[in-house]
Scaffold this motif. Sequence first.
Motif, PDB file in Angstrom:
ATOM      1  N   VAL A 127       1.305  -1.171   0.095  1.00 43.54           N
ATOM      2  CA  VAL A 127      -0.306  -0.139  -0.127  1.00 43.54           C
ATOM      3  C   VAL A 127       0.815   1.347   0.184  1.00 43.54           C
ATOM      4  O   VAL A 127       2.347   1.247   0.308  1.00 43.54           O
ATOM      5  N   PRO A 128       0.769   2.180  -0.593  1.00 45.49           N
ATOM      6  CA  PRO A 128       1.255   2.964  -0.644  1.00 45.49           C
ATOM      7  C   PRO A 128       1.767   4.023   0.480  1.00 45.49           C
ATOM      8  O   PRO A 128       0.176   4.419   2.019  1.00 45.49           O
ATOM      9  N   THR A 129       3.081   4.536   0.853  1.00 40.68           N
ATOM     10  CA  THR A 129       3.276   4.398   2.542  1.00 40.68           C
ATOM     11  C   THR A 129       1.855   5.522   3.364  1.00 40.68           C
ATOM     12  O   THR A 129       1.602   5.748   3.785  1.00 40.68           O
ATOM     13  N   GLY A 130       1.889   6.987   2.354  1.00 44.51           N
ATOM     14  CA  GLY A 130       1.091   8.133   2.668  1.00 44.51           C
ATOM     15  C   GLY A 130      -0.262   7.387   3.263  1.00 44.51           C
ATOM     16  O   GLY A 130      -0.663   7.830   3.970  1.00 44.51           O
ATOM     17  N   GLU A 131      -1.002   6.759   2.177  1.00 41.45           N
ATOM     18  CA  GLU A 131      -2.108   6.221   2.426  1.00 41.45           C
ATOM     19  C   GLU A 131      -2.262   5.405   2.966  1.00 41.45           C
ATOM     20  O   GLU A 131      -3.969   4.842   4.273  1.00 41.45           O
ATOM     21  N   PHE A 132      -1.192   4.424   3.399  1.00 40.07           N
ATOM     22  CA  PHE A 132      -1.539   3.833   4.569  1.00 40.07           C
ATOM     23  C   PHE A 132      -1.145   4.580   6.103  1.00 40.07           C
ATOM     24  O   PHE A 132      -1.884   3.982   6.711  1.00 40.07           O
ATOM     25  N   PHE A 133      -0.845   4.977   5.599  1.00 36.45           N
ATOM     26  CA  PHE A 133      -0.766   6.456   7.252  1.00 36.45           C
ATOM     27  C   PHE A 133      -1.661   6.930   7.289  1.00 36.45           C
ATOM     28  O   PHE A 133      -2.327   6.877   8.836  1.00 36.45           O
ATOM     29  N   ARG A 134      -2.141   7.439   6.745  1.00 35.13           N
ATOM     30  CA  ARG A 134      -3.620   8.158   6.748  1.00 35.13           C
ATOM     31  C   ARG A 134      -5.157   6.914   6.727  1.00 35.13           C
ATOM     32  O   ARG A 134      -5.232   7.477   7.922  1.00 35.13           O
ATOM     33  N   MET A 135      -4.999   6.012   6.962  1.00 41.85           N
ATOM     34  CA  MET A 135      -5.731   4.559   7.293  1.00 41.85           C
ATOM     35  C   MET A 135      -5.250   4.890   8.891  1.00 41.85           C
ATOM     36  O   MET A 135      -6.149   4.446   9.565  1.00 41.85           O
ATOM     37  N   THR A 136      -4.302   4.884   9.164  1.00 47.01           N
ATOM     38  CA  THR A 136      -3.926   4.467  10.326  1.00 47.01           C
ATOM     39  C   THR A 136      -4.092   5.510  11.255  1.00 47.01           C
ATOM     40  O   THR A 136      -4.518   4.973  12.526  1.00 47.01           O
ATOM     41  N   LEU A 137      -4.211   6.736  10.539  1.00 46.86           N
ATOM     42  CA  LEU A 137      -4.624   7.963  11.973  1.00 46.86           C
ATOM     43  C   LEU A 137      -6.175   8.140  12.230  1.00 46.86           C
ATOM     44  O   LEU A 137      -6.495   8.222  12.867  1.00 46.86           O
ATOM     45  N   ASP A 138      -7.107   8.224  10.854  1.00 45.64           N
ATOM     46  CA  ASP A 138      -8.231   7.497  11.254  1.00 45.64           C
ATOM     47  C   ASP A 138      -8.408   6.773  12.370  1.00 45.64           C
ATOM     48  O   ASP A 138      -9.423   7.061  12.897  1.00 45.64           O
ATOM     49  N   ASP A 139      -7.800   5.266  12.024  1.00 46.35           N
ATOM     50  CA  ASP A 139      -8.147   4.437  12.971  1.00 46.35           C
ATOM     51  C   ASP A 139      -8.193   5.644  14.487  1.00 46.35           C
ATOM     52  O   ASP A 139      -9.369   5.306  15.275  1.00 46.35           O
ATOM     53  N   LEU A 140      -6.733   5.892  14.634  1.00 45.50           N
ATOM     54  CA  LEU A 140      -6.274   6.662  15.259  1.00 45.50           C
ATOM     55  C   LEU A 140      -7.582   7.038  16.582  1.00 45.50           C
ATOM     56  O   LEU A 140      -7.975   7.481  17.846  1.00 45.50           O
TER      57      LEU A 140
END
Length: 242
Positions: free
Chosen positions: A18-31
């Motif tokens: 998964v593109p790193t930025g998009e993966f991190f965005r999803m992680t921030l959304d989960d938090l």
Amino acid sequence: MTRKQEDPDWLDYFSGGVPTGEFFRMTLDDLTKTINRSARGMNRVNEVCFIGLVSYFEAFCKDHFASILNIEPTLLVPLRDNGQDTQIDPARLLEFQEQWDIKLGFLVAEKFDFGTAQKINALYGSLLKITPFSKDEANYYEGILRDRNLLIHHGGTFTLTYATQTKFLLKSHAARPFLDSLVISPDYFDERLEFIKGIARKTLKATHSALHAHIEKSGASYSGERLKAVDAFLWWDDGPEI
């Protein structure tokens, strides 16, 4: 038409596919969804979310760094010439078989420490001559790390060392060492999440521009999949929008 093995899919360059930025965005959304917004005072869920926020950001910095090297391995040369240790055990590359050349970045990046703003700036500066943190941003992030470390090593209870480092606490008597604790309120968490999100997005945009400039200067010719991987640096939510 079946893609040849030597022509990898654009997602193969990224950790987790998964593109790193998009993966991190999803992680921030989960938090953001996990944080307890009704909490008053100390709340363990919020503390764990804050600890995770910093940890996931460190992983973002490492994984994005690795993806850049996976896409353009020749950047190992300036990385080495700028004093970074690029040596790895070449036998480990055999585990990737035909795709060893697009996994090289993972092996190089995992040996580096992305734990402070100064180290992140030094590594990205050596790679593509960019610095994710300004001086003021680095100072702010140092405070975030100080709070994270207080939670990890002291359960959030103020120590004399922490109070001394955070001088305003001593002067204002806002905290009593070994008695009072750091409170991770929703507002506290949101402010630091927005800061870290801003650094991440700035890094994605800067590396995208710098890598395109490197490609143009070197005269390299990228295939469709490889070029798609570079432009995926700008993916945030619905597509390439930073």
